[in-house]
Design an enzyme around this catalytic site. Structure first.
Site, short mmCIF file in Angstrom:
data_model
loop_
_atom_site.label_atom_id
_atom_site.label_comp_id
_atom_site.label_asym_id
_atom_site.label_seq_id
_atom_site.Cartn_x
_atom_site.Cartn_y
_atom_site.Cartn_z
N HIS A 33 37.25 6.58 11.80
CA HIS A 33 36.18 6.82 12.78
C HIS A 33 36.74 7.68 13.90
O HIS A 33 37.92 7.61 14.24
CB HIS A 33 35.68 5.51 13.35
CG HIS A 33 34.96 4.65 12.36
ND1 HIS A 33 34.16 3.60 12.73
CD2 HIS A 33 34.91 4.69 11.00
CE1 HIS A 33 33.65 3.03 11.66
NE2 HIS A 33 34.10 3.67 10.59
N GLU A 35 36.40 7.51 17.07
CA GLU A 35 36.94 6.77 18.21
C GLU A 35 38.40 6.39 17.99
O GLU A 35 39.22 6.48 18.92
CB GLU A 35 36.11 5.50 18.47
CG GLU A 35 34.68 5.76 18.85
CD GLU A 35 33.75 5.89 17.66
OE1 GLU A 35 32.53 5.94 17.89
OE2 GLU A 35 34.21 5.95 16.49
#
Length: 128
Positions: A33, A35
């Site tokens: 991901h 993030e």
């Protein structure tokens, strides 16, 4: 394979420290991901495991895995565009545990603030 429309930046003192995008589709690794990648890059650039004076700007409300990473990174605040419900409507399904938690509690505990929701969802619709 094309990059997914989920992008993030980490900012400290008004300067972009790191930026990243979701690479799950490119790498076939479900943990890639944006993030996670941007937190890793920011920590590396700052030479620290703490990002306590940093802000994360993200195109979507974070999943449980990414919320956990932001907790360990001690980010000051997280600004996001698309909500978890928007993500669900676009085909990014979070866990039942996530959806059973209250928005207010998540937003308060992780210092989440929503910005530009309609713009984020418009981008997703064009790329899905």
């Amino acid at each position: 394979m094309e990059e997914e429309p989920l992008e993030q930046v980490v900012v400290k003192d008004g300067e972009v420290i790191a930026e990243g995008h979701n690479q799950v589709g490119i790498t076939q690794d479900c943990t890639q991901h944006a993030e996670i990648a941007v937190i890793q890059e920011a920590c590396k650039k700052l030479g620290s495991k703490s990002l306590e004076d940093c802000i994360l700007y993200t195109s979507c409300e974070l999943c449980l895995m990414c919320l956990g990473a932001t907790r360990w990174a001690s980010l000051s605040v997280i600004y996001f565009s698309g909500s978890a419900e928007d993500a669900k409507n676009a085909g990014y399904i979070y866990s039942d545990l996530f959806y059973r938690s209250t928005i207010e509690k998540r937003y308060n505990e992780f210092n989440l603030k929503q910005l530009l929701q309609a713009e984020a969802f418009a981008v997703w619709k064009r790329t899905l």
